[in-house]
Design a protein around this motif. Structure first.
Motif, PDB file in Angstrom:
ATOM      1  N   PRO A 298      -0.202   1.962  -7.529  1.00 23.69           N
ATOM      2  CA  PRO A 298      -0.224   1.931  -6.182  1.00 23.69           C
ATOM      3  C   PRO A 298       1.147   0.803  -6.089  1.00 23.69           C
ATOM      4  N   ASN A 311       1.402   4.963  -0.767  1.00 23.08           N
ATOM      5  CA  ASN A 311       0.888   5.302  -1.942  1.00 23.08           C
ATOM      6  C   ASN A 311       0.912   6.721  -2.088  1.00 23.08           C
ATOM      7  N   TYR A 351       0.496  -4.184  -7.703  1.00 20.58           N
ATOM      8  CA  TYR A 351       1.382  -3.188  -7.336  1.00 20.58           C
ATOM      9  C   TYR A 351       2.302  -3.064  -8.250  1.00 20.58           C
TER      10      TYR A 351
END
Length: 364
Positions: A298, A311, A351
């Motif tokens: 992500p 995403n 992330y």
């Protein structure tokens, strides 16, 4: 993709031979029919809108518990036979929904649907033609029932149904049925030249970062490219034609909705769809590797629609550094395009871009 059809096995009608009025303004839900003898007197559907689903009683300051969802919305209002009680009506719908794989989130009866100091009406969907101001539903009834139920498909798609059945002034009986298939909005409908990926901006991104992201328009939960993806695909094809030694890897990514296995397959199929589009334009397939990472990489949070949209992407990675080294961004407009279209790299524990890929994914 699971749409309102869900699956044919979920096609449950409350009667095998309903009588439909020829002048009805709409039709039953494809997965849930009508109580025998009911007539549709109001109907509306929207491809994408916002609806508040009550999950608790109506209080002085609104619902004690509720969820606001976005997606495809259908509203149906039925005139119910007067010799059938709201209890009998709602129980039959509850049984049909449960047989179809729904589970009840909340239900109430009569004055138990609101506190004594609450308003007598509340709006769930402003687009609903309920015949009350602002598309409101009435809570001030002597004899009525409400029910909210949810279905979760194996691919993560949610469908929520809300039903409000009540008698008006002790005689006529109305039933409102709301159905929402929760899904992302179809984006990319309004174009912007400033944010459009070009072969030049793609080249500049590969030189500067070694990769860039394409947020291509796919139908929800599908790997079929829509026509409005063609301009981006054409730009990538032109880039590869201009630089014959350029080799790339197409990396598919999804949000976290659905199972890991499903998301991995979907991400791979979307990357394969891009490869097929490029080879159809004359690019040699051996220059393109393909893999899918599902939801394992992500670049934004998956707890909001905006994050999930970010995403869902196909990234292009340069496998031949130096193949386009002779090209440099010529002006600030390219840098601006890169800032808009390239996926951000957020380096923290959540992330990231350098996670370990799922093993066993073919690169062809």
């Amino acid at each position: 993709m699971r749409t309102f059809t869900l699956q044919i096995s979920l096609l449950l009608l409350l009667t095998t031979g309903p009588t439909f009025a020829l002048d009805e303004p709409g039709q039953d839900l494809p997965f849930l029919g009508r109580y025998p003898g009911s007539i549709i007197d109001s109907y509306k559907t929207a491809h994408y809108d916002e609806v508040t689903i009550p999950l608790g009683i109506l209080g002085k300051k609104g619902f004690t518990k509720s969820e606001t969802v976005e997606g495809q919305v259908t509203y149906i209002r039925y005139k119910v036979p007067e010799d059938r009680s709201p209890l009998e009506f709602i129980r039959n719908y509850q049984q049909a929904l449960q047989r179809a794989g729904f589970h009840v989130l909340w239900q109430c009866a009569d004055h138990g649907c609101r506190t004594p100091d609450a308003d007598v009406a509340a709006t769930f969907w402003r687009g609903a033609p309920t015949r009350y101001t602002g598309g409101a539903e009435i809570f001030n009834f002597e004899n009525g029932r409400m029910l909210s139920a949810e279905h979760r498909a194996t691919d993560g798609v949610r469908t929520i149904v809300f039903i409000n059945d009540n008698t008006l002034f002790g005689h006529s009986q109305d039933a409102s049925v709301y159905a929402v298939q929760i899904k992302p909005m179809q984006s990319g409908m309004v174009s912007s030249d400033a944010g459009q990926l070009t072969s030049e901006s793609m080249a500049g991104s590969l030189i500067q970062q070694g990769h860039f992201a394409m947020h291509l328009p796919f139908d929800f939960n599908q790997a079929t490219l829509r026509p409005d993806a063609q301009s981006t695909l054409m730009a990538l094809s032109q880039l590869m034609e201009q630089h014959p030694s350029l080799r790339i890897r197409l990396e598919g990514h999804t949000d976290q909705v659905g199972s890991a296995a499903y998301n991995q397959k979907l991400s791979l199929n979307r990357a394969l769809a891009v490869k097929s589009a490029l080879t159809a334009q004359g690019i040699v397939g051996q220059r393109i590797e393909v893999t899918g990472f599902g939801a394992t990489r992500p670049i934004a949070g998956n707890d909001t629609d905006e994050g999930r949209v970010q995403n869902r992407r196909v990234e292009v990675v340069d496998l031949s550094p130096g193949a386009i080294a002779g090209l440099r961004p010529a002006n600030a407009s390219i840098t601006h395009a890169l800032a808009i279209n390239s996926a951000p790299t957020i380096r923290n524990s959540v992330y990231h871009r350098n996670a370990t890929p799922i093993t066993g994914i073919p690169a062809n």
